[in-house]
Structures are given as structure tokens and as C-alpha cells.
Scaffold this active site. Structure first.
Site, PDB file in Angstrom:
ATOM      1  N   CYS A  12       0.863  -1.185   0.000  1.00 39.15           N
ATOM      2  CA  CYS A  12       0.000   0.000   0.000  1.00 39.15           C
ATOM      3  C   CYS A  12       0.897   1.233   0.000  1.00 39.15           C
ATOM      4  O   CYS A  12       2.113   1.125   0.188  1.00 39.15           O
ATOM      5  CB  CYS A  12      -0.886   0.005   1.240  1.00 39.15           C
ATOM      6  SG  CYS A  12       0.083   0.166   2.744  1.00 39.15           S
ATOM      7  N   HIS A  72       3.359   1.890  11.130  1.00 44.68           N
ATOM      8  CA  HIS A  72       2.175   1.846  12.007  1.00 44.68           C
ATOM      9  C   HIS A  72       2.195   2.885  13.114  1.00 44.68           C
ATOM     10  O   HIS A  72       1.245   3.007  13.877  1.00 44.68           O
ATOM     11  CB  HIS A  72       2.071   0.464  12.665  1.00 44.68           C
ATOM     12  CG  HIS A  72       1.811  -0.620  11.687  1.00 44.68           C
ATOM     13  ND1 HIS A  72       2.641  -1.702  11.529  1.00 44.68           N
ATOM     14  CD2 HIS A  72       0.815  -0.785  10.817  1.00 44.68           C
ATOM     15  CE1 HIS A  72       2.163  -2.476  10.589  1.00 44.68           C
ATOM     16  NE2 HIS A  72       1.058  -1.950  10.138  1.00 44.68           N
ATOM     17  N   CYS A  94       2.784   6.190   8.583  1.00 49.16           N
ATOM     18  CA  CYS A  94       1.918   6.476   7.428  1.00 49.16           C
ATOM     19  C   CYS A  94       1.068   7.719   7.727  1.00 49.16           C
ATOM     20  O   CYS A  94       0.501   7.832   8.814  1.00 49.16           O
ATOM     21  CB  CYS A  94       1.015   5.269   7.175  1.00 49.16           C
ATOM     22  SG  CYS A  94      -0.192   5.592   5.891  1.00 49.16           S
ATOM     23  N   HIS A 122      -2.164  -4.772  18.513  1.00 53.60           N
ATOM     24  CA  HIS A 122      -1.504  -4.329  17.279  1.00 53.60           C
ATOM     25  C   HIS A 122      -0.764  -3.009  17.518  1.00 53.60           C
ATOM     26  O   HIS A 122      -1.250  -2.136  18.234  1.00 53.60           O
ATOM     27  CB  HIS A 122      -2.535  -4.174  16.157  1.00 53.60           C
ATOM     28  CG  HIS A 122      -1.913  -4.035  14.810  1.00 53.60           C
ATOM     29  ND1 HIS A 122      -1.423  -2.832  14.344  1.00 53.60           N
ATOM     30  CD2 HIS A 122      -1.649  -4.942  13.849  1.00 53.60           C
ATOM     31  CE1 HIS A 122      -0.912  -3.014  13.136  1.00 53.60           C
ATOM     32  NE2 HIS A 122      -1.041  -4.288  12.813  1.00 53.60           N
ATOM     33  N   GLU A 124      -0.326  -0.476  15.676  1.00 56.57           N
ATOM     34  CA  GLU A 124      -1.037   0.747  15.291  1.00 56.57           C
ATOM     35  C   GLU A 124      -1.988   1.193  16.398  1.00 56.57           C
ATOM     36  O   GLU A 124      -2.075   2.380  16.718  1.00 56.57           O
ATOM     37  CB  GLU A 124      -1.815   0.516  13.982  1.00 56.57           C
ATOM     38  CG  GLU A 124      -2.520   1.786  13.512  1.00 56.57           C
ATOM     39  CD  GLU A 124      -3.389   1.564  12.298  1.00 56.57           C
ATOM     40  OE1 GLU A 124      -3.047   0.730  11.432  1.00 56.57           O
ATOM     41  OE2 GLU A 124      -4.431   2.239  12.202  1.00 56.57           O
ATOM     42  N   CYS A 190      -8.350   3.140   6.117  1.00 57.02           N
ATOM     43  CA  CYS A 190      -7.672   3.894   5.048  1.00 57.02           C
ATOM     44  C   CYS A 190      -8.143   3.457   3.657  1.00 57.02           C
ATOM     45  O   CYS A 190      -8.693   2.366   3.494  1.00 57.02           O
ATOM     46  CB  CYS A 190      -6.155   3.747   5.173  1.00 57.02           C
ATOM     47  SG  CYS A 190      -5.578   2.095   4.763  1.00 57.02           S
ATOM     48  N   SER A 218       0.684 -10.054   9.850  1.00 55.61           N
ATOM     49  CA  SER A 218       0.114  -8.890   9.165  1.00 55.61           C
ATOM     50  C   SER A 218      -1.403  -8.838   9.390  1.00 55.61           C
ATOM     51  O   SER A 218      -2.145  -9.717   8.947  1.00 55.61           O
ATOM     52  CB  SER A 218       0.434  -8.976   7.668  1.00 55.61           C
ATOM     53  OG  SER A 218      -0.480  -8.212   6.926  1.00 55.61           O
ATOM     54  N   ASN A 220      -3.677  -6.795   8.218  1.00 53.32           N
ATOM     55  CA  ASN A 220      -4.549  -6.588   7.047  1.00 53.32           C
ATOM     56  C   ASN A 220      -4.646  -7.856   6.203  1.00 53.32           C
ATOM     57  O   ASN A 220      -5.679  -8.127   5.599  1.00 53.32           O
ATOM     58  CB  ASN A 220      -4.118  -5.354   6.254  1.00 53.32           C
ATOM     59  CG  ASN A 220      -2.850  -5.555   5.482  1.00 53.32           C
ATOM     60  OD1 ASN A 220      -2.887  -6.051   4.365  1.00 53.32           O
ATOM     61  ND2 ASN A 220      -1.716  -5.209   6.065  1.00 53.32           N
ATOM     62  N   SER A 262       1.772  -5.367   3.101  1.00 52.08           N
ATOM     63  CA  SER A 262       3.233  -5.377   3.256  1.00 52.08           C
ATOM     64  C   SER A 262       3.886  -6.555   2.528  1.00 52.08           C
ATOM     65  O   SER A 262       5.023  -6.932   2.807  1.00 52.08           O
ATOM     66  CB  SER A 262       3.609  -5.369   4.742  1.00 52.08           C
ATOM     67  OG  SER A 262       2.753  -6.178   5.492  1.00 52.08           O
TER      68      SER A 262
HETATM   69  S1  SF4 Z   1      -2.627  -0.029   5.429  1.00 46.47           S
HETATM   70 FE1  SF4 Z   1      -1.647   1.215   7.042  1.00 46.47          FE
HETATM   71  S2  SF4 Z   1       0.303   1.795   6.126  1.00 46.47           S
HETATM   72 FE2  SF4 Z   1      -0.992   1.116   4.440  1.00 46.47          FE
HETATM   73  S3  SF4 Z   1      -1.977   3.006   3.665  1.00 46.47           S
HETATM   74 FE3  SF4 Z   1      -3.342   2.073   5.178  1.00 46.47          FE
HETATM   75  S4  SF4 Z   1      -2.814   3.122   7.077  1.00 46.47           S
HETATM   76 FE4  SF4 Z   1      -1.124   3.448   5.692  1.00 46.47          FE
END
Ligand code: SF4
Length: 280
Positions: A12, A72, A94, A122, A124, A190, A218, A220, A262
Site C-alpha cells: 500500500c 504503524h 503512514c 496491534h 497501530e 484507510c 500482518s 490486514n 506489506s
Molecule cells: S494499510 Fe496502514 S500503512 Fe498502508 S496506507 Fe493504510 S494506514 Fe497506511
């Protein structure tokens, strides 16, 4: 057999940016360290270490090292401690995570109690609650909601870990709204996550089998896997091409592939090559 790769598969914007910052710093400076993993992917971390950046687990006194803050983000106390210990800070957080920090701090200043919807452990989420002066509440799942506690709250602002699943978040917010009179909800998932999740809600319906690529730590990638698995039982989560099993591809005509934020392109390429090799 057809392989359908998600348009949004892989890095990302925030991860790309953090890695570019790290590479640039490694080129121009010596004695650069990162606290923990700059992004959640073992292969990427190995590459970063090869460039000369060292991974540390805690900050040490009297330092003149350069410290890269991961994508993060980190709690405020880490920034304070790093300054006290003389680190030169390069902040690769980010911008979309920074925006969550800004909203949470602003709402706290305005007198709101902060609830974060996200994974308690996490980085973040720790970074978000670590910006605040007062204790915040983290809700991971609808089952975690403590109604007795919630009922006592009057003014609440809700922010969301950037990689959470929207449907799950909305269900939690719905419950909170029933008990909290003044609730302000900020959907801070995001844009790259939203795009990935939109695709992953369609792909498992259109493909016989789904392969999700990404590190097991990870968040996500885990979310992509969970969403896909609910729709298509033949969903598999791998960290590398070596984990692909021939059995998964039996009687399969179309394979959908996506990858966490990632996951590097090289890993995606290797997975595709491995599938092609099996099906030859
Ligand atoms: S996943 Fe996390 S690092 Fe990637 S754009 Fe979204 S907020 Fe930013």
C-alpha cells in the site's frame, strides 16, 4: 486454469513510503536502527537489515543513532524517550495513521472519551491510544462490548484501526449508538484497505479457489483471509510460494490471488510461478 490477480494486491501507499524513507536513510547515514519491524513482512525486514539498518527491541540511553519510526506509528512516550536518549528521529509513520492520531487527540481535547475499534495488541492501536492523555477503550469484537461500562459514557468519539473490516466496525458502532447519547464516529479505515476489501468481497465469488499472500503477523492480510474464507471455503493463506499445496489446486479452474499491504511483488510473482508450475 486462469489466475486472477487482484489489482490492489501487495504494497500500500504507507508501506511503500516507509520503505523508500528507510532505503534513502540507509544510503546516506550510518548507525540507523528501527524499533521492532518497520512493516509486517519477514522478507522485507531481511532486505532492510541487509541495507545496514539494525533492528532493536528497546531504546538505549546516550545515543546518537538515527531511529526510523515504523509505518504503524508509535506511542508518544516512545518519541519522548527517543528524544531524551538523543536519537535522531525519522518518522515513517503512514500519514493516514497520523490522521487517526490527530482526530483522537483533537476529540480528547474537546472532552470526548476515545474508543478505538481495532486489535488490542496491534502496534497501530498501541500507537493511537499512546497519543492520548487519558485512558482509552479498545474494542476488538462485538462480543467484547461491556454494556455496563458503555452505559456510563456520555460523550464518545470512535476511531478505527486503518485495516479493520468495515462491516464488523459498523455493527460495533450500531451497538454503541444504542447506549451512548453523544457519539461521534470517524471511519478511519484507510483508502488502500477499503479498495482491497472491496475486491476481496467479489473475488471469492468469482473464483474456485483463493490464495491470500502475506505474513502471519500482518493484520490486514488476516482480515483479507477472514473475509474471503467466509465467502469461499477454498481460501488459503500463505507467506511464501513454498507453502502452496498441490491438493488445493485440484479440480480448480480459476484461482483468485491477493496479497496484504506489506507483501512484496517478488513474493506474489513467486506464488504465481509456483501455481503455474504445479498446473503444467
Ligand atoms: S494499510 Fe496502514 S500503512 Fe498502508 S496506507 Fe493504510 S494506514 Fe497506511
Amino acid at each position: 486454469m486462469r489466475i486472477n490477480l487482484a489489482k490492489s494486491a501487495g504494497f500500500c501507499f504507507g508501506v511503500k513510503r516507509a520503505l523508500e524513507i528507510a532505503k534513502e536513510i540507509a544510503k546516506n547515514q550510518k548507525d540507523v536502527v528501527m524499533l521492532g519491524d518497520i512493516v509486517h513482512n519477514e522478507r522485507v525486514i531481511k532486505e532492510i537489515i541487509k541495507l545496514g539498518i539494525r533492528k532493536i527491541n528497546k531504546l538505549c540511553e546516550n545515543n546518537n543513532q538515527t531511529l526510523i519510526i515504523r509505518a504503524h506509528g508509535e506511542p508518544k512516550r516512545i518519541f519522548d524517550l527517543a528524544k531524551k536518549f538523543n536519537y535522531k528521529i525519522i518518522d515513517a509513520t503512514c500519514p493516514m495513521v497520523k490522521e487517526i492520531h490527530r482526530i483522537a487527540k483533537d476529540m480528547e481535547e474537546k472532552g470526548y472519551f476515545i474508543i478505538v475499534i481495532g486489535d488490542k495488541n496491534h502496534d497501530e492501536v498501541r500507537g493511537i491510544i499512546g497519543q492520548l492523555n487519558k485512558k482509552a477503550m479498545v474494542i476488538e469484537d462485538i462480543k467484547d462490548i461491556d454494556i455496563n461500562k458503555i452505559k456510563k459514557l456520555k460523550k464518545v468519539a470512535v476511531v478505527v484501526q486503518s485495516t479493520q473490516e468495515l462491516d464488523k466496525v459498523l455493527k460495533i458502532v450500531e451497538v454503541l449508538k444504542r447506549y451512548i447519547k453523544e457519539l461521534k464516529f470517524f471511519n478511519t479505515i484507510c483508502m488502500p484497505t477499503r479498495i482491497k476489501q472491496k475486491e476481496i468481497k467479489e473475488m471469492p465469488k468469482k473464483n474456485d479457489c483463493m490464495i491470500i499472500i502475506g505474513s502471519k503477523n500482518s493484520a490486514n492480510t488476516k482480515r483479507l483471509y477472514e473475509i474471503s474464507k467466509k465467502i469461499n471455503k477454498k481460501t488459503y493463506w500463505v507467506n511464501s510460494a513454498g507453502e502452496i499445496k498441490e491438493l488445493w489446486l485440484k479440480d480448480v479452474n480459476t484461482i483468485g490471488i491477493t496479497a496484504g499491504a506489506s507483501t512484496p511483488d517478488e513474493t506474489i510473482k513467486e506464488v504465481i510461478e509456483k501455481i503455474e508450475l504445479i498446473r503444467k
